[in-house]
Design a protein around this motif. Structure first.
Motif, PDB file in Angstrom:
ATOM      1  N   GLY A  10       0.812  -1.213   0.000  1.00 22.83           N
ATOM      2  CA  GLY A  10       0.000   0.000   0.000  1.00 22.83           C
ATOM      3  C   GLY A  10       0.848   1.267   0.000  1.00 22.83           C
ATOM      4  N   THR A  11       0.174   2.409   0.134  1.00 20.01           N
ATOM      5  CA  THR A  11       0.851   3.718   0.089  1.00 20.01           C
ATOM      6  C   THR A  11       1.976   3.795   1.111  1.00 20.01           C
ATOM      7  N   VAL A  12       1.668   3.491   2.369  1.00 22.38           N
ATOM      8  CA  VAL A  12       2.730   3.541   3.385  1.00 22.38           C
ATOM      9  C   VAL A  12       3.444   2.196   3.481  1.00 22.38           C
ATOM     10  N   ASP A  56       1.371  -3.699  11.061  1.00 16.83           N
ATOM     11  CA  ASP A  56       0.070  -3.766  10.374  1.00 16.83           C
ATOM     12  C   ASP A  56      -0.292  -2.402   9.780  1.00 16.83           C
ATOM     13  N   VAL A  57      -0.228  -2.321   8.445  1.00 16.24           N
ATOM     14  CA  VAL A  57      -0.661  -1.105   7.738  1.00 16.24           C
ATOM     15  C   VAL A  57      -1.732  -1.472   6.692  1.00 16.24           C
ATOM     16  N   LEU A  58      -2.630  -2.383   7.111  1.00 15.66           N
ATOM     17  CA  LEU A  58      -3.736  -2.779   6.225  1.00 15.66           C
ATOM     18  C   LEU A  58      -4.717  -1.634   6.075  1.00 15.66           C
ATOM     19  N   ASN A  59      -5.403  -1.610   4.963  1.00 20.39           N
ATOM     20  CA  ASN A  59      -6.431  -0.591   4.791  1.00 20.39           C
ATOM     21  C   ASN A  59      -7.593  -1.123   3.973  1.00 20.39           C
ATOM     22  N   THR A 130      -0.894  11.483  11.827  1.00 24.27           N
ATOM     23  CA  THR A 130      -1.858  12.376  11.169  1.00 24.27           C
ATOM     24  C   THR A 130      -1.989  11.952   9.708  1.00 24.27           C
ATOM     25  N   GLN A 131      -2.802  12.671   8.942  1.00 23.33           N
ATOM     26  CA  GLN A 131      -2.956  12.375   7.510  1.00 23.33           C
ATOM     27  C   GLN A 131      -1.582  12.472   6.847  1.00 23.33           C
ATOM     28  N   PHE A 132      -1.383  11.623   5.834  1.00 24.10           N
ATOM     29  CA  PHE A 132      -0.127  11.679   5.074  1.00 24.10           C
ATOM     30  C   PHE A 132      -0.170  12.875   4.120  1.00 24.10           C
ATOM     31  N   HIS A 133       1.002  13.368   3.713  1.00 15.36           N
ATOM     32  CA  HIS A 133       1.032  14.345   2.615  1.00 15.36           C
ATOM     33  C   HIS A 133       0.358  13.719   1.386  1.00 15.36           C
ATOM     34  N   GLU A 134       0.521  12.397   1.240  1.00 15.46           N
ATOM     35  CA  GLU A 134      -0.049  11.666   0.102  1.00 15.46           C
ATOM     36  C   GLU A 134      -1.580  11.695   0.105  1.00 15.46           C
ATOM     37  N   PHE A 135      -2.189  12.153   1.216  1.00 16.47           N
ATOM     38  CA  PHE A 135      -3.644  12.289   1.297  1.00 16.47           C
ATOM     39  C   PHE A 135      -4.139  13.266   0.224  1.00 16.47           C
ATOM     40  N   ALA A 136      -3.322  14.286  -0.119  1.00 13.06           N
ATOM     41  CA  ALA A 136      -3.746  15.290  -1.114  1.00 13.06           C
ATOM     42  C   ALA A 136      -3.975  14.652  -2.496  1.00 13.06           C
ATOM     43  N   VAL A 164       6.486   8.318   8.391  1.00 15.47           N
ATOM     44  CA  VAL A 164       5.656   7.374   9.157  1.00 15.47           C
ATOM     45  C   VAL A 164       6.282   5.979   9.056  1.00 15.47           C
ATOM     46  N   ALA A 165       6.695   5.615   7.845  1.00 20.81           N
ATOM     47  CA  ALA A 165       7.327   4.298   7.637  1.00 20.81           C
ATOM     48  C   ALA A 165       8.590   4.176   8.482  1.00 20.81           C
TER      49      ALA A 165
END
Ligand SMILES: NC(=O)c1ccc[n+]([C@@H]2O[C@H](COP(=O)([O-])OP(=O)(O)OC[C@H]3O[C@@H](n4cnc5c(N)ncnc54)[C@H](OP(=O)(O)O)[C@@H]3O)[C@@H](O)[C@H]2O)c1
Length: 251
Positions: A10-12, A56-59, A130-136, A164-165
């Protein structure tokens, strides 16, 4: 160290895998595309042979409470059961800053995940980011309606998923803390401005329409309940620096 990353594509997750490799660890990826389905538990036990820590970084992309709670309760229980059998020493879970004060179906799922981790019997540490920069860019892709983009007004203090990683791997390398640590970015931002600068930097002409939507979760988002409070670590890379890094790289 042998580390398993649930959601490692995933993203992270893929950044966690990169960071683990960069530090000389062996990384095992637990995803359906790698033959492990954590909603059923199929493939988990054999994949965890010799693993010392699970991150665990499941989404699941949903705003529906029942779906989110069911996904996070089931995947966490399946993962922890397989970890107990494999003798895993620590479970590190990624959660989100502010979920207990900002009502939303997805956040109910994250709260259910946190409860399952704490009750699960495997030594644990939770990181709330918090939200990732990648949230944008994620919002850009999700909310765009042709030339128009409605965006909910939201205050956030975003952090680079790469940082975060890095912190997830820091936690995996240390002993389980049986507590929740928080990570936020260096400065508060408005989601509307983040999305607008992402569109500008990637040359997309869009009319941005900030929305002040009703509902407890929308009000909480714009009132700043997703901003960090209490004790938290601060990432270094600002949203502007991140944007320059990713748009220069892809130019
Ligand atoms: N986005 C943010 O701003 C933000 C901020 C703070 C925290 N978080 C948290 O970060 C975590 C990761 O989010 P993300 O956006 O990086 O995730 P993502 O890009 O949506 O990736 C999800 C991952 O989960 C795997 N997965 C989904 N269902 C699965 C299943 N049944 N069994 C095994 N693997 C499964 C997917 O692989 P397959 O599809 O191949 O199975 C993929 O690797 C989430 O817990 C989220 O709450 C996100």
């Amino acid at each position: 160290m042998k580390i398993a990353i649930a959601g490692g594509t995933g993203t992270v997750g893929r950044l966690v895998v990169d960071e683990a490799h960069a530090r000389g660890h062996e990384a095992v990826v637990l995803t359906r595309s790698n033959g492990v389905d954590l909603t059923t538990g199929a493939g988990a036990e054999s994949a965890l042979a010799g693993v010392e820590v699970v991150i665990d970084v499941l989404n699941l992309t949903t705003m529906n409470k029942d779906e989110a709670v069911s996904f996070y309760e089931t995947t966490t229980r399946n993962l922890l059961a397989a970890e107990a059998l494999a003798g895993v020493a620590q479970h590190v879970a990624l959660s989100i800053v502010g979920i207990d004060t900002s009502p939303s179906g997805y956040y109910e799922g994250k709260l259910a995940q946190e409860r399952a981790v704490k009750a699960g019997g495997v030594p644990w540490t939770i990181l709330r980011a918090t939200q990732f920069h990648e949230f944008a860019p994620q919002m850009f892709a999700t909310l765009r309606r042709g030339p128009v983009m409605p965006i909910p007004v939201m205050a956030t203090q975003p952090v680079a998923a790469r940082e975060v990683a890095g912190m997830l791997v820091d936690l995996a390398e240390a002993a389980a803390q049986y507590s929740t640590v928080q990570l936020a970015g260096p400065a508060p931002e408005k989601l509307v401005d983040m999305v607008r600068s992402y569109g500008r930097a990637t040359g997309q002409k869009v009319l941005y329409v900030p929305l002040r939507l009703p509902g407890a979760s929308m009000v909480a988002m714009r009132d700043g309940t997703l901003l960090p409070s209490g004790e938290y670590r601060t990432g270094r890379e600002s949203y502007a620096q991140w944007l320059e890094r990713v748009t220069t790289r892809s130019a």
